[in-house]
Design a protein around this motif. Sequence first.
Motif, PDB file in Angstrom:
ATOM      1  N   LEU A   1      62.325   0.440  34.877  1.00 36.47           N
ATOM      2  CA  LEU A   1      61.452   0.821  36.041  1.00 36.47           C
ATOM      3  C   LEU A   1      60.374   2.117  35.481  1.00 36.47           C
ATOM      4  O   LEU A   1      59.297   2.000  35.876  1.00 36.47           O
ATOM      5  N   LEU A   2      60.672   2.932  34.587  1.00 41.39           N
ATOM      6  CA  LEU A   2      59.736   3.918  34.083  1.00 41.39           C
ATOM      7  C   LEU A   2      58.858   3.220  33.254  1.00 41.39           C
ATOM      8  O   LEU A   2      57.519   3.757  33.464  1.00 41.39           O
ATOM      9  N   LYS A   3      58.855   2.070  32.403  1.00 44.79           N
ATOM     10  CA  LYS A   3      57.736   1.490  31.838  1.00 44.79           C
ATOM     11  C   LYS A   3      57.027   0.652  33.019  1.00 44.79           C
ATOM     12  O   LYS A   3      55.856   0.594  32.454  1.00 44.79           O
ATOM     13  N   GLN A   4      57.457   0.107  33.998  1.00 44.86           N
ATOM     14  CA  GLN A   4      56.741  -0.637  34.902  1.00 44.86           C
ATOM     15  C   GLN A   4      55.805   0.320  35.632  1.00 44.86           C
ATOM     16  O   GLN A   4      54.767  -0.280  36.059  1.00 44.86           O
ATOM     17  N   ALA A   5      56.335   1.635  36.094  1.00 41.60           N
ATOM     18  CA  ALA A   5      55.340   2.574  36.436  1.00 41.60           C
ATOM     19  C   ALA A   5      54.267   3.251  35.514  1.00 41.60           C
ATOM     20  O   ALA A   5      53.671   3.932  35.819  1.00 41.60           O
ATOM     21  N   ASP A   6      54.623   2.669  33.975  1.00 37.88           N
ATOM     22  CA  ASP A   6      53.796   3.340  33.116  1.00 37.88           C
ATOM     23  C   ASP A   6      54.232   4.806  32.778  1.00 37.88           C
ATOM     24  O   ASP A   6      53.243   5.375  32.197  1.00 37.88           O
ATOM     25  N   LEU A   7      55.052   5.309  33.144  1.00 38.30           N
ATOM     26  CA  LEU A   7      55.612   6.611  32.973  1.00 38.30           C
ATOM     27  C   LEU A   7      55.850   6.745  31.365  1.00 38.30           C
ATOM     28  O   LEU A   7      55.969   7.891  30.783  1.00 38.30           O
ATOM     29  N   VAL A   8      56.563   5.815  30.971  1.00 40.61           N
ATOM     30  CA  VAL A   8      56.927   5.654  29.333  1.00 40.61           C
ATOM     31  C   VAL A   8      56.485   4.684  28.799  1.00 40.61           C
ATOM     32  O   VAL A   8      56.181   3.620  29.404  1.00 40.61           O
ATOM     33  N   SER A   9      56.002   4.628  27.456  1.00 42.59           N
ATOM     34  CA  SER A   9      55.901   3.650  26.639  1.00 42.59           C
ATOM     35  C   SER A   9      56.944   3.414  25.651  1.00 42.59           C
ATOM     36  O   SER A   9      57.783   4.394  25.252  1.00 42.59           O
ATOM     37  N   SER A  10      56.739   2.444  24.930  1.00 42.30           N
ATOM     38  CA  SER A  10      57.746   2.094  23.861  1.00 42.30           C
ATOM     39  C   SER A  10      57.184   1.545  22.652  1.00 42.30           C
ATOM     40  O   SER A  10      56.227   0.573  22.672  1.00 42.30           O
ATOM     41  N   LYS A  11      57.794   1.556  21.430  1.00 39.78           N
ATOM     42  CA  LYS A  11      57.262   1.103  20.323  1.00 39.78           C
ATOM     43  C   LYS A  11      58.402   0.797  19.706  1.00 39.78           C
ATOM     44  O   LYS A  11      59.521   1.635  19.367  1.00 39.78           O
ATOM     45  N   ARG A  12      58.378  -0.421  18.636  1.00 41.41           N
ATOM     46  CA  ARG A  12      59.522  -0.735  17.906  1.00 41.41           C
ATOM     47  C   ARG A  12      59.375  -0.009  16.518  1.00 41.41           C
ATOM     48  O   ARG A  12      58.416   0.129  15.955  1.00 41.41           O
ATOM     49  N   ASP A  13      60.617   0.322  16.238  1.00 41.38           N
ATOM     50  CA  ASP A  13      60.854   1.107  14.976  1.00 41.38           C
ATOM     51  C   ASP A  13      62.031   0.681  14.138  1.00 41.38           C
ATOM     52  O   ASP A  13      62.864   0.807  14.508  1.00 41.38           O
TER      53      ASP A  13
ATOM     54  N   LEU B   1      64.027  14.605  29.253  1.00 43.29           N
ATOM     55  CA  LEU B   1      64.365  14.555  27.990  1.00 43.29           C
ATOM     56  C   LEU B   1      63.288  13.830  27.013  1.00 43.29           C
ATOM     57  O   LEU B   1      63.074  14.515  25.864  1.00 43.29           O
ATOM     58  N   LEU B   2      62.549  13.120  27.371  1.00 41.51           N
ATOM     59  CA  LEU B   2      61.312  12.618  26.777  1.00 41.51           C
ATOM     60  C   LEU B   2      60.315  13.454  26.624  1.00 41.51           C
ATOM     61  O   LEU B   2      59.324  13.682  25.592  1.00 41.51           O
ATOM     62  N   ARG B   3      60.108  14.579  27.562  1.00 34.36           N
ATOM     63  CA  ARG B   3      59.260  15.601  27.622  1.00 34.36           C
ATOM     64  C   ARG B   3      59.384  16.327  26.081  1.00 34.36           C
ATOM     65  O   ARG B   3      58.741  16.872  25.466  1.00 34.36           O
ATOM     66  N   GLU B   4      60.737  16.462  25.898  1.00 31.89           N
ATOM     67  CA  GLU B   4      61.183  17.439  24.624  1.00 31.89           C
ATOM     68  C   GLU B   4      60.821  16.541  23.399  1.00 31.89           C
ATOM     69  O   GLU B   4      60.362  16.933  22.423  1.00 31.89           O
ATOM     70  N   GLN B   5      61.262  15.119  23.181  1.00 34.27           N
ATOM     71  CA  GLN B   5      60.930  14.353  22.193  1.00 34.27           C
ATOM     72  C   GLN B   5      61.004  13.146  22.477  1.00 34.27           C
ATOM     73  O   GLN B   5      61.749  12.622  23.461  1.00 34.27           O
ATOM     74  N   ASP B   6      60.269  12.228  21.618  1.00 25.61           N
ATOM     75  CA  ASP B   6      60.542  10.679  21.798  1.00 25.61           C
ATOM     76  C   ASP B   6      61.946  10.389  21.380  1.00 25.61           C
ATOM     77  O   ASP B   6      62.738  10.967  20.477  1.00 25.61           O
ATOM     78  N   MET B   7      62.414   9.377  22.091  1.00 22.76           N
ATOM     79  CA  MET B   7      64.177   8.881  21.978  1.00 22.76           C
ATOM     80  C   MET B   7      64.077   7.636  21.851  1.00 22.76           C
ATOM     81  O   MET B   7      63.563   6.743  22.634  1.00 22.76           O
ATOM     82  N   THR B   8      65.247   7.153  21.586  1.00 27.86           N
ATOM     83  CA  THR B   8      65.738   5.708  21.559  1.00 27.86           C
ATOM     84  C   THR B   8      66.492   5.488  22.799  1.00 27.86           C
ATOM     85  O   THR B   8      67.124   6.567  23.345  1.00 27.86           O
ATOM     86  N   ALA B   9      66.735   4.337  23.323  1.00 27.09           N
ATOM     87  CA  ALA B   9      67.472   4.282  24.262  1.00 27.09           C
ATOM     88  C   ALA B   9      68.993   4.543  24.175  1.00 27.09           C
ATOM     89  O   ALA B   9      69.694   5.247  25.235  1.00 27.09           O
ATOM     90  N   GLY B  10      69.508   4.567  22.946  1.00 22.64           N
ATOM     91  CA  GLY B  10      70.889   4.953  22.527  1.00 22.64           C
ATOM     92  C   GLY B  10      70.820   6.512  22.637  1.00 22.64           C
ATOM     93  O   GLY B  10      71.990   6.995  23.180  1.00 22.64           O
ATOM     94  N   ASP B  11      69.690   7.262  22.222  1.00 17.47           N
ATOM     95  CA  ASP B  11      69.757   8.749  22.170  1.00 17.47           C
ATOM     96  C   ASP B  11      69.820   9.254  23.712  1.00 17.47           C
ATOM     97  O   ASP B  11      70.556   9.967  23.950  1.00 17.47           O
TER      98      ASP B  11
ATOM     99  N   GLN C   1      64.783  -1.634  13.674  1.00 18.51           N
ATOM    100  CA  GLN C   1      65.726  -2.243  14.859  1.00 18.51           C
ATOM    101  C   GLN C   1      65.802  -1.506  16.215  1.00 18.51           C
ATOM    102  O   GLN C   1      66.301  -1.825  17.248  1.00 18.51           O
ATOM    103  N   HIS C   2      65.064  -0.496  16.289  1.00 23.19           N
ATOM    104  CA  HIS C   2      65.309   0.310  17.423  1.00 23.19           C
ATOM    105  C   HIS C   2      63.988   0.309  18.372  1.00 23.19           C
ATOM    106  O   HIS C   2      63.057   0.023  17.640  1.00 23.19           O
ATOM    107  N   ILE C   3      64.033   0.866  19.277  1.00 26.65           N
ATOM    108  CA  ILE C   3      62.923   1.000  20.314  1.00 26.65           C
ATOM    109  C   ILE C   3      62.724   2.211  20.817  1.00 26.65           C
ATOM    110  O   ILE C   3      63.745   3.113  21.267  1.00 26.65           O
ATOM    111  N   VAL C   4      61.471   3.018  20.633  1.00 26.24           N
ATOM    112  CA  VAL C   4      61.596   4.290  20.582  1.00 26.24           C
ATOM    113  C   VAL C   4      60.566   4.698  21.713  1.00 26.24           C
ATOM    114  O   VAL C   4      59.643   3.977  21.899  1.00 26.24           O
ATOM    115  N   TYR C   5      61.156   5.421  22.748  1.00 25.29           N
ATOM    116  CA  TYR C   5      60.454   5.593  24.178  1.00 25.29           C
ATOM    117  C   TYR C   5      59.733   6.870  24.116  1.00 25.29           C
ATOM    118  O   TYR C   5      60.337   7.832  23.711  1.00 25.29           O
ATOM    119  N   SER C   6      58.705   7.012  24.554  1.00 24.32           N
ATOM    120  CA  SER C   6      58.141   8.217  24.855  1.00 24.32           C
ATOM    121  C   SER C   6      57.090   8.523  26.103  1.00 24.32           C
ATOM    122  O   SER C   6      57.001   7.541  26.933  1.00 24.32           O
TER     123      SER C   6
END
Length: 92
Positions: free
Chosen positions: A48-60, A20-30, A62-67
């Motif tokens: 777990l994906l963040k711990q493996a450094d496979l995804v990163s997150s940034k606050r936007d 899913l994240l390969r297609e676009q950055d998304m929030t946890a809700g998305d 009230q939302h956190i966007v994952y990529s």
Amino acid sequence: MVNTVFKALSDPTRRTILDLLREQDMTAGDIADHFDISKPSISQHLTLLKQADLVSSKRDGQHIVYSLNLTVFNELLKWILQFQSSKGSEPQ
């Protein structure tokens, strides 16, 4: 790093999240909207994906966007490919 990455990749839900994240950055809700599991479970998978450094997150707001963190995928691919070229030829 490799053990953590393979552990993260071992779960089909996490692999789908990566797709899913390969297609676009998304929030946890998305992301959660694509699954039939609880939002806390999705959060656990994202952790777990963040711990493996496979995804990163940034606050936007009230939302956190994952990529995707493509750097880790590139390092993993480089590590895997070294085995293909390490022998020079196939055993007969």
